[in-house]
Design an enzyme around this catalytic site. Structure first.
Site, PDB file in Angstrom:
ATOM      1  N   ARG A 120       0.806  -1.231   0.000  1.00 46.14           N
ATOM      2  CA  ARG A 120       0.000   0.000   0.000  1.00 46.14           C
ATOM      3  C   ARG A 120       0.838   1.280   0.000  1.00 46.14           C
ATOM      4  NH1 ARG A 120      -2.734  -2.938   4.026  1.00 46.14           N
ATOM      5  NH2 ARG A 120      -4.355  -4.227   3.119  1.00 46.14           N
ATOM      6  N   LYS A 142       2.453  11.092 -11.298  1.00 45.00           N
ATOM      7  CA  LYS A 142       1.584  10.189 -12.044  1.00 45.00           C
ATOM      8  C   LYS A 142       2.346   8.901 -12.322  1.00 45.00           C
ATOM      9  CE  LYS A 142      -1.650  13.166 -14.510  1.00 45.00           C
ATOM     10  NZ  LYS A 142      -2.201  13.484 -15.838  1.00 45.00           N
ATOM     11  N   GLU A 184       7.811  17.619 -25.478  1.00 49.70           N
ATOM     12  CA  GLU A 184       7.197  18.002 -24.198  1.00 49.70           C
ATOM     13  C   GLU A 184       7.757  19.337 -23.706  1.00 49.70           C
ATOM     14  OE1 GLU A 184       4.721  16.532 -22.511  1.00 49.70           O
ATOM     15  OE2 GLU A 184       4.624  14.461 -23.230  1.00 49.70           O
ATOM     16  N   LYS A 226       6.206  22.705 -14.824  1.00 49.53           N
ATOM     17  CA  LYS A 226       5.408  21.558 -14.404  1.00 49.53           C
ATOM     18  C   LYS A 226       5.206  21.567 -12.882  1.00 49.53           C
ATOM     19  CE  LYS A 226       4.296  16.839 -14.806  1.00 49.53           C
ATOM     20  NZ  LYS A 226       4.317  15.618 -15.587  1.00 49.53           N
ATOM     21  N   GLU A 236      -5.178  16.709 -10.474  1.00 51.28           N
ATOM     22  CA  GLU A 236      -5.773  17.037 -11.763  1.00 51.28           C
ATOM     23  C   GLU A 236      -7.266  17.331 -11.671  1.00 51.28           C
ATOM     24  OE1 GLU A 236      -3.999  14.912 -14.985  1.00 51.28           O
ATOM     25  OE2 GLU A 236      -5.736  15.219 -16.264  1.00 51.28           O
ATOM     26  N   ARG A 240      -4.142  21.273 -13.796  1.00 50.67           N
ATOM     27  CA  ARG A 240      -3.182  20.260 -14.227  1.00 50.67           C
ATOM     28  C   ARG A 240      -3.549  19.654 -15.571  1.00 50.67           C
ATOM     29  NH1 ARG A 240       0.068  15.733 -10.699  1.00 50.67           N
ATOM     30  NH2 ARG A 240       1.072  14.781 -12.497  1.00 50.67           N
ATOM     31  N   ASN A 244      -2.037  18.160 -20.427  1.00 50.40           N
ATOM     32  CA  ASN A 244      -2.425  17.163 -21.425  1.00 50.40           C
ATOM     33  C   ASN A 244      -2.524  17.736 -22.827  1.00 50.40           C
ATOM     34  OD1 ASN A 244      -2.672  15.037 -19.526  1.00 50.40           O
ATOM     35  ND2 ASN A 244      -4.593  15.933 -18.843  1.00 50.40           N
ATOM     36  N   HIS A 247      -2.222  15.553 -25.804  1.00 48.23           N
ATOM     37  CA  HIS A 247      -2.205  14.164 -25.349  1.00 48.23           C
ATOM     38  C   HIS A 247      -3.456  13.379 -25.730  1.00 48.23           C
ATOM     39  CE1 HIS A 247       1.367  15.399 -23.285  1.00 48.23           C
ATOM     40  NE2 HIS A 247       1.534  14.220 -22.735  1.00 48.23           N
ATOM     41  N   HIS A 251      -2.615  10.230 -27.564  1.00 51.72           N
ATOM     42  CA  HIS A 251      -2.931   8.890 -27.058  1.00 51.72           C
ATOM     43  C   HIS A 251      -3.694   8.084 -28.096  1.00 51.72           C
ATOM     44  CE1 HIS A 251      -2.555   9.839 -22.466  1.00 51.72           C
ATOM     45  NE2 HIS A 251      -1.396   9.737 -23.076  1.00 51.72           N
ATOM     46  N   HIS A 264       6.095   8.361 -27.513  1.00 48.82           N
ATOM     47  CA  HIS A 264       5.104   9.207 -26.861  1.00 48.82           C
ATOM     48  C   HIS A 264       5.267  10.670 -27.287  1.00 48.82           C
ATOM     49  CE1 HIS A 264       2.416  10.777 -23.843  1.00 48.82           C
ATOM     50  NE2 HIS A 264       3.374  11.527 -23.341  1.00 48.82           N
TER      51      HIS A 264
END
Lengths: 362, 362
Positions: A120, A142, A184, A226, A236, A240, A244, A247, A251, A264
């Site tokens: 955990r 993330k 990026e 960032k 997010e 935030r 993206n 993205h 994606h 990517h």
């Protein structure tokens, strides 16, 4: 050159980003970030031969071991976690151990997710060795893996204890990956840092030539941008989502083509230009600014046209499973200007259709 | 009978535990806990035929579906997550969806972990249908799955939006599972609620006869005890570890025998008696109190002797991979009195050896 130190300000979970050449020769930053008496380094078959020994030398006196995974986005699945969990359990690593991610964004995402979910949650440290990971995925917490039905669909927010960026690791980075990382970097300029975008227009040749001071500045400025956005909106809920930019389109390209075909950063580059094109279709962004972005991406040797294999209907279906969908409405990051992005579901869908239907326009 | 409502006090993540007969007939508690426009119910082959239809009736107007898993601790592995993730992705559930766990502790742990990791975290609601889940696993936000090398080794802290306990679901619970659930109820008395332990000594026959008022009181008092401890120490930095009374011994039994052979509550019952026996070996607890606990466990039809198959060396090895190990030192929850537990690594290891070597004494 000096070592640059920034903080990601998250209250009691605040952590430093350290940037500089040859940081991997200094045991101190890593030792400071390790709390317990044991650690596991996770790397891949490409990066381990280059840097693993130097990192492990700093772990003398601790109980430690290494897990070396195959290299590539195609391996970023739930199954890849098992060798990490098994090594942790066989080595009797308890919840005070530290996982160290040594590699690019894929290794960072996998290792971070293993750290988020082992017992955990245990500590972890990011040592990103690609530009993409240094300016993006290693910062912000993330973590996760892909699912056959969607990219990064399984994951957790889990902040590292430190991010250690040795800019000399970029010396061994292939040209194609350097360019993908710069995509990026360009993104931060587009979102809300027009002066940085202009700096990139002036210094792109220096970056591509891997001029150390230019690289350090680009990494620092990207991480600052960032870190500021993440500190304001860790989970997010709002701002935030600006990160993206490019993205949702990107994606769709990555998923549609199969993970690993497009890097990517390449998909994000193409996606940013599609977002800019759509913004122009909406009348929000002058076409001259789209052309400016296109020119910069081309100078960086990044793709500006989506793959011909992806028909508009398929592209739209892939975008609809994106995490940026809220209760059925597709939200996109679009542009009002270079340096002024916004998140919105309030757009004329015809503009999206036109953007998807005329990839040549992008 | 009235509906009892408690809060688990965790700041902005505070959530209610609702307890009462026939709560499943009331759509309100569930609808209040669902924020978005879609939901997925996760249940198992035993519970779904009994209650799934009633729960789904409350989801009218939402986009919703159900995932029915095989029943049993043996299925609580990383692999079982795939049908849940696949259903979420095929149904285009976004990050505002809600997962609903309808079943016992295994379903709650699996569903909670799926909710913790789908798109880096979505809402979930617990509808526990076993006593064990109602008094223990559904409250507190621990989620996760087992690994072949250790129980609950993969997981996350993820708090539900609500816990809805319909005490009538216990009508269909097998006797053996009712007893296993009472083991965790007894645990709360042992940890820090001696008056509740005495109440259990007086009312055990009522509980075993499933007398509604007795069950409701036992569930309420257990949840109150757990909610107070969780609110004080959500991430188990300190006091929350008290809840592991009997669990380090118990996990060794469960892992050593293979998941599913002993019920969790049975292993915990035996483990609590071993912890009490060891406390007496250390001179911390009078032997008369060990006998008192033993009598109560026997009245509840719970096991008081560890499995003969587990030799002391094997038992010790299994305990050493427990999460309660910190930097190599085994920490155990032991007893100073009934109603006074403590977490400590500061004990004479010979007392542990004697406890493991003479299981008949337990």
């Amino acid at each position: 050159m000096r070592m640059i130190s920034l903080n990601v300000d998250l209250g009691e979970r605040t952590y430093p980003i350290l940037i500089g050449p040859n940081l991997l020769d200094d045991p101190e930053p890593l030792r400071r970030a390790i709390g317990g008496v044991s650690a596991v380094v996770v790397s891949n078959e490409t990066v381990a031969p280059l840097y693993l020994e130097r990192v492990q030398a700093h772990l003398a006196g601790l109980r430690h071991e290494a897990v070396v995974l195959p290299d590539g986005e195609a391996y970023k699945t739930l199954d890849i976690l098992d060798p990490i969990y098994s090594a942790l359990l066989k080595g009797r690593h308890d919840r005070h151990t530290t996982l160290i991610a040594l590699g690019g964004g894929v290794i960072g995402d996998i290792t971070g997710f293993a750290a988020a979910t082992y017992q955990r949650g245990v500590n972890f440290v990011q040592i990103p060795t690609t530009l993409l990971a240094q300016v993006d995925s290693s910062v912000g917490g993330k973590t996760g893996v892909n699912h056959p039905f969607g990219k990064n669909m399984i994951g957790a927010f889990h902040q590292p204890r430190a991010v250690i960026i040795d800019t000399r690791t970029l010396d061994t980075l292939p040209d194609r990956e350097l360019s993908a990382g710069i995509a990026e970097v360009i993104k931060y300029g587009l979102i809300n840092d027009a002066p940085f975008f202009e700096w990139l227009e002036r210094h792109m040749d220096d970056l591509l030539a891997r001029e150390p001071a230019a690289l350090s500045h680009a990494i620092e400025r990207s991480c600052l941008n960032k870190a500021r956005i993440v500190a304001a909106d860790e989970r997010e809920a709002g701002a935030r989502a600006l990160l993206n930019l490019g993205h949702t389109f990107g994606h769709a390209i990555e998923t549609g083509m199969g993970y690993g075909q497009w890097l990517h950063g390449e998909a994000v580059a193409c996606g940013m230009l599609m977002a800019a094109t759509m913004s122009a279709e909406l009348g929000w962004l002058p076409h001259t600014e789209v052309a400016r972005l296109r020119t910069l991406l081309l100078r960086t040797h990044l793709p500006v046209t989506p793959p011909a294999e992806l028909a508009p209907e398929r592209f739209r279906a892939l975008m609809a499973v994106d995490k940026k969908v809220i209760d059925g409405a597709l939200r996109l990051v679009l542009l009002r200007a270079i340096g002024q992005a916004l998140v919105t579901a309030d757009f004329d869908p015809a503009a999206l259709e036109r953007t998807l239907a005329t990839p040549a326009a992008a």
